[in-house]
Scaffold this motif. Sequence first.
Motif, PDB file in Angstrom:
ATOM      1  N   GLY A   6     -23.975  38.226  21.026  1.00  0.00           N
ATOM      2  CA  GLY A   6     -23.880  37.113  20.232  1.00  0.00           C
ATOM      3  C   GLY A   6     -22.452  37.216  19.384  1.00  0.00           C
ATOM      4  O   GLY A   6     -21.602  36.745  19.557  1.00  0.00           O
ATOM      5  N   PHE A   7     -22.130  38.460  19.035  1.00  0.00           N
ATOM      6  CA  PHE A   7     -20.744  38.946  18.723  1.00  0.00           C
ATOM      7  C   PHE A   7     -19.560  38.509  19.784  1.00  0.00           C
ATOM      8  O   PHE A   7     -18.430  37.761  19.319  1.00  0.00           O
ATOM      9  N   GLN A   8     -20.013  39.072  20.909  1.00  0.00           N
ATOM     10  CA  GLN A   8     -18.877  38.825  22.008  1.00  0.00           C
ATOM     11  C   GLN A   8     -18.759  37.215  22.202  1.00  0.00           C
ATOM     12  O   GLN A   8     -17.744  36.697  22.358  1.00  0.00           O
ATOM     13  N   GLN A  18      -8.141  28.692  19.369  1.00  0.00           N
ATOM     14  CA  GLN A  18      -6.685  29.163  18.655  1.00  0.00           C
ATOM     15  C   GLN A  18      -5.776  29.147  19.832  1.00  0.00           C
ATOM     16  O   GLN A  18      -6.202  29.330  20.840  1.00  0.00           O
ATOM     17  N   ASP A  19      -4.604  28.980  19.579  1.00  0.00           N
ATOM     18  CA  ASP A  19      -3.335  29.276  20.631  1.00  0.00           C
ATOM     19  C   ASP A  19      -2.984  30.737  20.675  1.00  0.00           C
ATOM     20  O   ASP A  19      -2.317  31.097  19.625  1.00  0.00           O
ATOM     21  N   GLU A  20      -3.590  31.515  21.757  1.00  0.00           N
ATOM     22  CA  GLU A  20      -3.050  32.869  21.713  1.00  0.00           C
ATOM     23  C   GLU A  20      -3.204  33.851  20.557  1.00  0.00           C
ATOM     24  O   GLU A  20      -2.147  34.272  20.025  1.00  0.00           O
ATOM     25  N   PRO A  21      -4.560  33.820  19.804  1.00  0.00           N
ATOM     26  CA  PRO A  21      -4.388  34.337  18.519  1.00  0.00           C
ATOM     27  C   PRO A  21      -4.342  35.919  18.739  1.00  0.00           C
ATOM     28  O   PRO A  21      -4.667  36.385  19.851  1.00  0.00           O
ATOM     29  N   HIS A  22      -3.940  36.404  17.806  1.00  0.00           N
ATOM     30  CA  HIS A  22      -3.983  38.070  17.675  1.00  0.00           C
ATOM     31  C   HIS A  22      -4.961  38.514  17.354  1.00  0.00           C
ATOM     32  O   HIS A  22      -6.157  37.871  16.641  1.00  0.00           O
ATOM     33  N   GLY A  23      -5.413  39.825  17.337  1.00  0.00           N
ATOM     34  CA  GLY A  23      -6.525  40.574  16.765  1.00  0.00           C
ATOM     35  C   GLY A  23      -6.914  40.107  15.373  1.00  0.00           C
ATOM     36  O   GLY A  23      -7.816  39.918  15.066  1.00  0.00           O
ATOM     37  N   LEU A  24      -5.710  40.239  14.511  1.00  0.00           N
ATOM     38  CA  LEU A  24      -6.167  40.023  12.855  1.00  0.00           C
ATOM     39  C   LEU A  24      -6.449  38.736  12.981  1.00  0.00           C
ATOM     40  O   LEU A  24      -7.450  38.377  11.921  1.00  0.00           O
ATOM     41  N   LEU A  43     -14.367  45.226  16.425  1.00  0.00           N
ATOM     42  CA  LEU A  43     -13.410  44.198  17.040  1.00  0.00           C
ATOM     43  C   LEU A  43     -12.911  44.416  18.180  1.00  0.00           C
ATOM     44  O   LEU A  43     -13.157  43.797  19.418  1.00  0.00           O
ATOM     45  N   TYR A  44     -12.117  45.423  18.367  1.00  0.00           N
ATOM     46  CA  TYR A  44     -11.212  45.785  19.329  1.00  0.00           C
ATOM     47  C   TYR A  44     -11.917  46.292  20.751  1.00  0.00           C
ATOM     48  O   TYR A  44     -11.694  45.910  21.852  1.00  0.00           O
ATOM     49  N   PRO A  45     -13.305  47.147  20.295  1.00  0.00           N
ATOM     50  CA  PRO A  45     -13.890  47.445  21.688  1.00  0.00           C
ATOM     51  C   PRO A  45     -14.593  46.248  22.308  1.00  0.00           C
ATOM     52  O   PRO A  45     -14.671  46.169  23.576  1.00  0.00           O
ATOM     53  N   ASN A  46     -14.996  45.190  21.516  1.00  0.00           N
ATOM     54  CA  ASN A  46     -15.809  44.123  21.805  1.00  0.00           C
ATOM     55  C   ASN A  46     -14.769  43.147  22.568  1.00  0.00           C
ATOM     56  O   ASN A  46     -14.843  42.496  23.367  1.00  0.00           O
ATOM     57  N   LEU A  47     -13.508  43.311  22.149  1.00  0.00           N
ATOM     58  CA  LEU A  47     -12.456  42.307  22.812  1.00  0.00           C
ATOM     59  C   LEU A  47     -12.084  43.080  24.138  1.00  0.00           C
ATOM     60  O   LEU A  47     -11.796  42.291  25.185  1.00  0.00           O
ATOM     61  N   THR A  49     -14.133  44.863  25.923  1.00  0.00           N
ATOM     62  CA  THR A  49     -15.235  44.403  26.942  1.00  0.00           C
ATOM     63  C   THR A  49     -14.731  42.951  27.509  1.00  0.00           C
ATOM     64  O   THR A  49     -15.118  42.867  28.713  1.00  0.00           O
ATOM     65  N   LEU A  50     -14.692  42.073  26.770  1.00  0.00           N
ATOM     66  CA  LEU A  50     -14.390  40.905  27.251  1.00  0.00           C
ATOM     67  C   LEU A  50     -13.168  40.881  28.506  1.00  0.00           C
ATOM     68  O   LEU A  50     -13.332  40.145  29.408  1.00  0.00           O
ATOM     69  N   VAL A  51     -12.032  41.570  28.076  1.00  0.00           N
ATOM     70  CA  VAL A  51     -11.144  41.642  29.088  1.00  0.00           C
ATOM     71  C   VAL A  51     -11.625  42.297  30.236  1.00  0.00           C
ATOM     72  O   VAL A  51     -11.401  41.778  31.394  1.00  0.00           O
ATOM     73  N   ASP A  52     -12.504  43.280  30.100  1.00  0.00           N
ATOM     74  CA  ASP A  52     -12.905  43.854  31.207  1.00  0.00           C
ATOM     75  C   ASP A  52     -13.898  43.049  32.167  1.00  0.00           C
ATOM     76  O   ASP A  52     -13.817  43.150  33.569  1.00  0.00           O
ATOM     77  N   LYS A  53     -14.523  42.139  31.390  1.00  0.00           N
ATOM     78  CA  LYS A  53     -15.495  41.187  32.059  1.00  0.00           C
ATOM     79  C   LYS A  53     -14.551  40.101  32.653  1.00  0.00           C
ATOM     80  O   LYS A  53     -15.165  39.134  33.262  1.00  0.00           O
ATOM     81  N   ALA A  54     -13.150  40.187  32.511  1.00  0.00           N
ATOM     82  CA  ALA A  54     -12.350  39.047  33.111  1.00  0.00           C
ATOM     83  C   ALA A  54     -12.738  37.732  32.458  1.00  0.00           C
ATOM     84  O   ALA A  54     -12.402  36.580  32.785  1.00  0.00           O
ATOM     85  N   LEU A  55     -13.295  37.476  31.071  1.00  0.00           N
ATOM     86  CA  LEU A  55     -13.262  36.441  30.388  1.00  0.00           C
ATOM     87  C   LEU A  55     -12.257  35.918  29.430  1.00  0.00           C
ATOM     88  O   LEU A  55     -11.786  35.007  29.110  1.00  0.00           O
ATOM     89  N   VAL A  56     -11.445  37.152  29.097  1.00  0.00           N
ATOM     90  CA  VAL A  56     -10.310  37.158  28.280  1.00  0.00           C
ATOM     91  C   VAL A  56      -9.205  37.892  28.797  1.00  0.00           C
ATOM     92  O   VAL A  56      -9.297  38.890  29.455  1.00  0.00           O
ATOM     93  N   GLU A  57      -7.766  37.376  28.398  1.00  0.00           N
ATOM     94  CA  GLU A  57      -6.701  37.989  29.245  1.00  0.00           C
ATOM     95  C   GLU A  57      -5.859  38.489  27.719  1.00  0.00           C
ATOM     96  O   GLU A  57      -5.932  37.767  27.000  1.00  0.00           O
TER      97      GLU A  57
END
Length: 96
Positions: A6-8, A18-24, A43-47, A49-57
Amino acid sequence: MYDLTGFQRDLLYVIAGQDEPHGLAIKEKLEDYYEKEIHHGRLYPNLDTLVDKALVEKGTLDRRTNSYTLTRRGQRELEARREWEAQYVGGLLSES
């Protein structure tokens, strides 16, 4: 999308809004929603994971700051999720 937490999924929604948000910036939005602190260790390990799954760049704003955007696949997955949700709560939302 079925294999995300759910968090992901919430991360995907925040990034999409948002328009290209940064982590904070993502962290602040989620803290507002959850009404509690979101630790970097969550936060960052979940981000990632989303990058690794090709859902987020992940992009780079400067030497220390990354930005995040949905990939086309991430957008399709969110759209499919919203259609699935609408089957169950679509009538509830229009009645409000």
